[in-house]
Design a protein around this motif. Structure first.
Motif, PDB file in Angstrom:
ATOM      1  N   LEU A  38       0.806  -1.223   0.000  1.00 27.78           N
ATOM      2  CA  LEU A  38       0.000   0.000   0.000  1.00 27.78           C
ATOM      3  C   LEU A  38       0.841   1.276   0.000  1.00 27.78           C
ATOM      4  N   THR A  39       2.108   1.195   0.382  1.00 27.34           N
ATOM      5  CA  THR A  39       2.960   2.381   0.318  1.00 27.34           C
ATOM      6  C   THR A  39       3.814   2.411  -0.939  1.00 27.34           C
ATOM      7  N   GLY A  40       4.038   1.259  -1.566  1.00 27.78           N
ATOM      8  CA  GLY A  40       4.965   1.256  -2.680  1.00 27.78           C
ATOM      9  C   GLY A  40       4.462   0.726  -3.999  1.00 27.78           C
ATOM     10  N   GLU A  41       3.339  -0.010  -3.989  1.00 29.08           N
ATOM     11  CA  GLU A  41       2.934  -0.669  -5.225  1.00 29.08           C
ATOM     12  C   GLU A  41       1.544  -0.286  -5.715  1.00 29.08           C
ATOM     13  N   VAL A  42       0.747   0.347  -4.884  1.00 28.39           N
ATOM     14  CA  VAL A  42      -0.588   0.769  -5.309  1.00 28.39           C
ATOM     15  C   VAL A  42      -0.579   2.287  -5.417  1.00 28.39           C
ATOM     16  N   ALA A  43      -0.748   2.781  -6.632  1.00 33.89           N
ATOM     17  CA  ALA A  43      -0.787   4.227  -6.844  1.00 33.89           C
ATOM     18  C   ALA A  43      -2.093   4.784  -6.288  1.00 33.89           C
ATOM     19  N   GLY A  44      -2.023   5.990  -5.808  1.00 33.05           N
ATOM     20  CA  GLY A  44      -3.204   6.623  -5.235  1.00 33.05           C
ATOM     21  C   GLY A  44      -3.925   7.484  -6.231  1.00 33.05           C
ATOM     22  N   PRO A  45      -4.949   8.121  -5.785  1.00 34.21           N
ATOM     23  CA  PRO A  45      -5.464   8.085  -4.418  1.00 34.21           C
ATOM     24  C   PRO A  45      -6.188   6.770  -4.104  1.00 34.21           C
ATOM     25  N   ILE A  46      -6.123   6.405  -2.822  1.00 34.53           N
ATOM     26  CA  ILE A  46      -6.690   5.151  -2.332  1.00 34.53           C
ATOM     27  C   ILE A  46      -7.726   5.469  -1.264  1.00 34.53           C
ATOM     28  N   GLU A  47      -8.857   4.783  -1.356  1.00 34.89           N
ATOM     29  CA  GLU A  47      -9.882   4.895  -0.323  1.00 34.89           C
ATOM     30  C   GLU A  47     -10.332   3.498   0.069  1.00 34.89           C
ATOM     31  N   ILE A  48     -10.345   3.235   1.371  1.00 38.49           N
ATOM     32  CA  ILE A  48     -10.877   1.978   1.891  1.00 38.49           C
ATOM     33  C   ILE A  48     -12.085   2.310   2.750  1.00 38.49           C
ATOM     34  N   VAL A  49     -13.190   1.663   2.451  1.00 39.07           N
ATOM     35  CA  VAL A  49     -14.420   1.807   3.231  1.00 39.07           C
ATOM     36  C   VAL A  49     -14.711   0.445   3.845  1.00 39.07           C
ATOM     37  N   TRP A  50     -14.710   0.393   5.168  1.00 38.38           N
ATOM     38  CA  TRP A  50     -14.940  -0.870   5.864  1.00 38.38           C
ATOM     39  C   TRP A  50     -16.338  -0.827   6.458  1.00 38.38           C
ATOM     40  N   GLU A  51     -17.257  -1.503   5.788  1.00 39.47           N
ATOM     41  CA  GLU A  51     -18.632  -1.572   6.253  1.00 39.47           C
ATOM     42  C   GLU A  51     -18.759  -2.702   7.273  1.00 39.47           C
ATOM     43  N   GLU A  52     -19.759  -2.593   8.137  1.00 45.16           N
ATOM     44  CA  GLU A  52     -19.978  -3.595   9.187  1.00 45.16           C
ATOM     45  C   GLU A  52     -18.717  -3.767  10.028  1.00 45.16           C
ATOM     46  N   SER A  53     -18.051  -2.647  10.301  1.00 48.25           N
ATOM     47  CA  SER A  53     -16.757  -2.713  10.989  1.00 48.25           C
ATOM     48  C   SER A  53     -16.875  -3.241  12.421  1.00 48.25           C
ATOM     49  N   GLU A  54     -17.995  -2.975  13.084  1.00 47.22           N
ATOM     50  CA  GLU A  54     -18.150  -3.508  14.444  1.00 47.22           C
ATOM     51  C   GLU A  54     -18.200  -5.030  14.440  1.00 47.22           C
TER      52      GLU A  54
END
Length: 90
Positions: A42-58
């Motif tokens: 995630l710091t070196g191989e995936v170009a941004g911008p990056i968004e992660i949405v974690w649903e049902e996180s609880e």
């Protein structure tokens, strides 16, 4: 540049978490499926911008326990490291 968005939902295991991220972001085949490898990709191989949405996180927190806490710390560290990284817990 368009946002690369990953939506996580119904995460029950750490393996499933890594599977979903790898699938949605098209991680390289050598991805090691651990925190260090996740940081590296995630710091070196995936170009941004990056968004992660974690649903049902609880529910994911209940399922993953201490691993969930470690992942949230990693995501917070990524947000501090990368101006083009965001994550949301729902």
């Amino acid at each position: 540049m368009p946002v690369k968005r990953c939506v996580l939902r119904d995460i029950r295991t750490l393996a499933q978490f890594y599977d979903e991220l790898a699938r949605q972001f098209a991680f390289p085949p050598h991805f090691g499926r651990n925190l260090d490898a996740l940081w590296d990709v995630l710091t070196g191989e995936v170009a941004g911008p990056i968004e992660i949405v974690w649903e049902e996180s609880e529910q994911a927190q209940a399922n993953l326990g201490v691993d969930y806490a470690k992942l949230i710390i990693l995501f917070n560290d990524l947000a501090a490291e990368r101006d083009d990284f965001t994550f949301t817990l729902r």
